[in-house]
Design an enzyme around this catalytic site. Structure first.
Site, PDB file in Angstrom:
ATOM      1  N   GLY A   1     -13.768 -17.548 -43.249  1.00 18.46           N
ATOM      2  CA  GLY A   1     -14.156 -18.956 -43.313  1.00 18.46           C
ATOM      3  C   GLY A   1     -12.997 -19.872 -43.005  1.00 18.46           C
TER       4      GLY A   1
ATOM      5  N   SER B   1     -12.408 -21.962 -40.419  1.00 17.94           N
ATOM      6  CA  SER B   1     -12.589 -23.124 -39.550  1.00 17.94           C
ATOM      7  C   SER B   1     -12.224 -24.447 -40.200  1.00 17.94           C
ATOM      8  CB  SER B   1     -14.036 -23.198 -39.044  1.00 17.94           C
ATOM      9  OG  SER B   1     -14.317 -22.128 -38.186  1.00 17.94           O
TER      10      SER B   1
ATOM     11  N   ASN C   1     -12.827 -16.274 -48.529  1.00 13.82           N
ATOM     12  CA  ASN C   1     -13.090 -17.701 -48.696  1.00 13.82           C
ATOM     13  C   ASN C   1     -14.454 -18.129 -48.155  1.00 13.82           C
ATOM     14  OD1 ASN C   1     -12.394 -20.664 -48.861  1.00 13.82           O
ATOM     15  ND2 ASN C   1     -12.489 -20.425 -46.645  1.00 13.82           N
TER      16      ASN C   1
ATOM     17  N   SER D   1     -16.355 -19.559 -58.030  1.00 13.77           N
ATOM     18  CA  SER D   1     -16.766 -20.924 -58.365  1.00 13.77           C
ATOM     19  C   SER D   1     -17.070 -21.021 -59.853  1.00 13.77           C
ATOM     20  CB  SER D   1     -18.014 -21.310 -57.559  1.00 13.77           C
ATOM     21  OG  SER D   1     -18.567 -22.529 -58.024  1.00 13.77           O
TER      22      SER D   1
ATOM     23  N   TYR E   1     -26.475 -19.440 -55.123  1.00 13.93           N
ATOM     24  CA  TYR E   1     -25.030 -19.648 -55.083  1.00 13.93           C
ATOM     25  C   TYR E   1     -24.367 -19.158 -56.366  1.00 13.93           C
ATOM     26  CZ  TYR E   1     -20.594 -22.085 -54.276  1.00 13.93           C
ATOM     27  OH  TYR E   1     -19.260 -22.382 -54.096  1.00 13.93           O
TER      28      TYR E   1
ATOM     29  N   ALA F   1     -25.526 -17.016 -58.590  1.00 16.05           N
ATOM     30  CA  ALA F   1     -25.651 -15.557 -58.701  1.00 16.05           C
ATOM     31  C   ALA F   1     -24.619 -14.848 -57.826  1.00 16.05           C
ATOM     32  CB  ALA F   1     -27.061 -15.118 -58.329  1.00 16.05           C
TER      33      ALA F   1
ATOM     34  N   LYS G   1     -21.688 -16.011 -56.781  1.00 17.17           N
ATOM     35  CA  LYS G   1     -20.339 -16.215 -57.294  1.00 17.17           C
ATOM     36  C   LYS G   1     -20.101 -15.429 -58.586  1.00 17.17           C
ATOM     37  CE  LYS G   1     -18.863 -18.938 -54.046  1.00 17.17           C
ATOM     38  NZ  LYS G   1     -17.750 -18.568 -53.135  1.00 17.17           N
TER      39      LYS G   1
END
Length: 233
Positions: free
Chosen positions: A10, A12, A79, A131, A144, A146, A148
């Protein structure tokens, strides 16, 4: 001394972009991957590769390309992440699977393939970006949260399994920061975050990157979850 190499998924934008800058300024080689949009920036001694981490074959090609380019892997930072905001009864199978496949499956694939190389070296560090959603419940974030939460458990298990090879595995929970997701949160939410902070601030993404840079070189800490925030529950 030979330069160290870090792999960043990730890469970018957001945290990935800031990490690439921080590690490059400290003399590291950078090998990053992106799914769709190629980075709009460059850093010295870097290679950016298009790869969808939710697909195991593409992960294997990414790791192989990294080794071919830089010969070793000293640190991996998981990431890359996606989110789908919907309540459980409105979330489609496609929305759920997209989040789980990218955030959890992708992290697992990267760890698995990176460990193959790090075990040969008997050295290395893996840092997973998790997170606070792994521990707190928010409406519309089932997939999300679940994913993390799964990353937290994966971090601790990987740390136990990799420790005997001298490899560290830790996770970092970023606080609220101004990346693409953060700027769209709205003023009301941002003020709410600040009120919960003992410093009345949001997370400084440059400080976050420098903390991860520091953690990448720590050899005696593993299996830990670092909450990089100033909010107190």
């Amino acid at each position: 001394m030979e330069a160290k190499t870090v792999l960043i998924t990730g890469i970018s934008k957001g945290i990935g972009k800031e990490l690439a800058s921080a590690f490059s300024k400290n003399g590291w080689n950078i090998c990053g991957c992106y799914k769709n949009n190629s980075p709009d920036y460059t850093v010295p001694n870097s290679k950016f590769i298009k790869a969808d981490i939710s697909k195991y074959d593409e992960v294997k090609k990414f790791i192989k390309s990294s080794i071919c380019e830089f010969r070793k892997i000293d640190c991996v930072i998981n990431n890359a992440s996606v989110a789908e905001r919907a309540t459980i009864f409105r979330m489609t199978d496609e929305m759920w699977e997209r989040v789980i496949k990218t955030n959890l499956n992708g992290t697992f694939y990267i760890i698995k393939e990176a460990l193959r190389e790090m075990i040969k070296q008997r050295n290395g560090s893996i840092i997973n970006i998790a997170s606070i959603s792994a521990f707190k419940s928010y409406v519309g974030t089932a997939g999300y949260s679940a994913s993390k939460s799964g990353i937290i458990s994966l971090t601790r298990t990987a740390a136990r399994e990799a420790g005997r090879f001298g490899i560290t595995v830790n996770a970092v929970l970023p606080g609220f920061h101004f990346t693409n997701m953060g700027v769209n949160a709205g003023d009301a939410y941002i003020e709410k975050v600040k009120r919960k902070s003992v410093l009345n601030v949001t997370t400084d993404i440059k400080e976050l990157a420098n903390f991860i840079l520091f953690l990448a070189d720590v050899k005696t800490v593993s299996g830990q979850i670092f909450n990089f925030d100033s909010r107190i529950a």
